[in-house]
Structures are given as structure tokens and as C-alpha cells.
Design a protein around this motif. Sequence first.
Motif, mmCIF file in Angstrom:
data_model
loop_
_atom_site.group_PDB
_atom_site.id
_atom_site.type_symbol
_atom_site.label_atom_id
_atom_site.label_comp_id
_atom_site.label_asym_id
_atom_site.label_seq_id
_atom_site.Cartn_x
_atom_site.Cartn_y
_atom_site.Cartn_z
ATOM 1 N N PHE A 1 0.860 -1.189 0.000
ATOM 2 C CA PHE A 1 0.000 0.000 0.000
ATOM 3 C C PHE A 1 0.893 1.235 0.000
ATOM 4 C CE2 PHE A 1 0.750 -1.650 4.214
ATOM 5 C CZ PHE A 1 1.226 -0.550 4.902
ATOM 6 N N ASP A 2 0.319 2.391 -0.414
ATOM 7 C CA ASP A 2 1.075 3.638 -0.408
ATOM 8 C C ASP A 2 1.382 4.040 1.025
ATOM 9 O OD1 ASP A 2 0.982 3.764 -3.128
ATOM 10 O OD2 ASP A 2 -0.737 5.125 -3.204
ATOM 11 N N ARG A 3 2.680 4.276 1.297
ATOM 12 C CA ARG A 3 3.059 4.650 2.649
ATOM 13 C C ARG A 3 4.356 5.448 2.594
ATOM 14 N NH1 ARG A 3 5.326 0.945 7.476
ATOM 15 N NH2 ARG A 3 5.754 2.663 8.860
ATOM 16 N N SER A 4 4.352 6.557 3.247
ATOM 17 C CA SER A 4 5.558 7.349 3.370
ATOM 18 C C SER A 4 5.531 8.019 4.726
ATOM 19 C CB SER A 4 5.632 8.395 2.247
ATOM 20 O OG SER A 4 6.793 9.169 2.397
#
Length: 73
Positions: free
Chosen positions: A46-49
Motif C-alpha cells: 500500500f502507499d506509505r511514506s
Amino acid sequence: MILASDATKIILGSVQQLPSVELNFREVLGLVCAEDVVADLDVPSFDRSAMDGYAIRWEDIKEASDDNPLKLR
């Protein structure tokens, strides 16, 4: 002086590409990949930053220079 593009042509005309070799992962420090390395899957999936850099405002650093470094909170 010569143009950078002319210098590039001279340099590339006087070298040749070395053949690629397969090496153990522990033997590749300092070498360049001969081809792109692409992951089979995204990790994480999943998108994660959580943190990817710092944000600053120009107003906070406009007076900074090598001779006048600033400390930011």
C-alpha cells in the motif's frame, strides 16, 4: 575548450562496454547493474511514506549561506 557533447563523443568513442557477469550479492559492492532490477511485488503493498524528507520555508532560510549557517527547529 570543446562542447560537452563533443567531449562525450570522444570519450565514448575510445572505450568499449565490458561484458556483464553474474556475481553473488556479496561481491557486487562498487559495481554497476547491467540491467534494471525490478521487484516482483510492492513492499509494502500500500502507499506509505512515514517520512520522506524535510519541508522548509524560504522565509526561514533566505539569510543562510556558507558563512552564515542557520539552525532550524
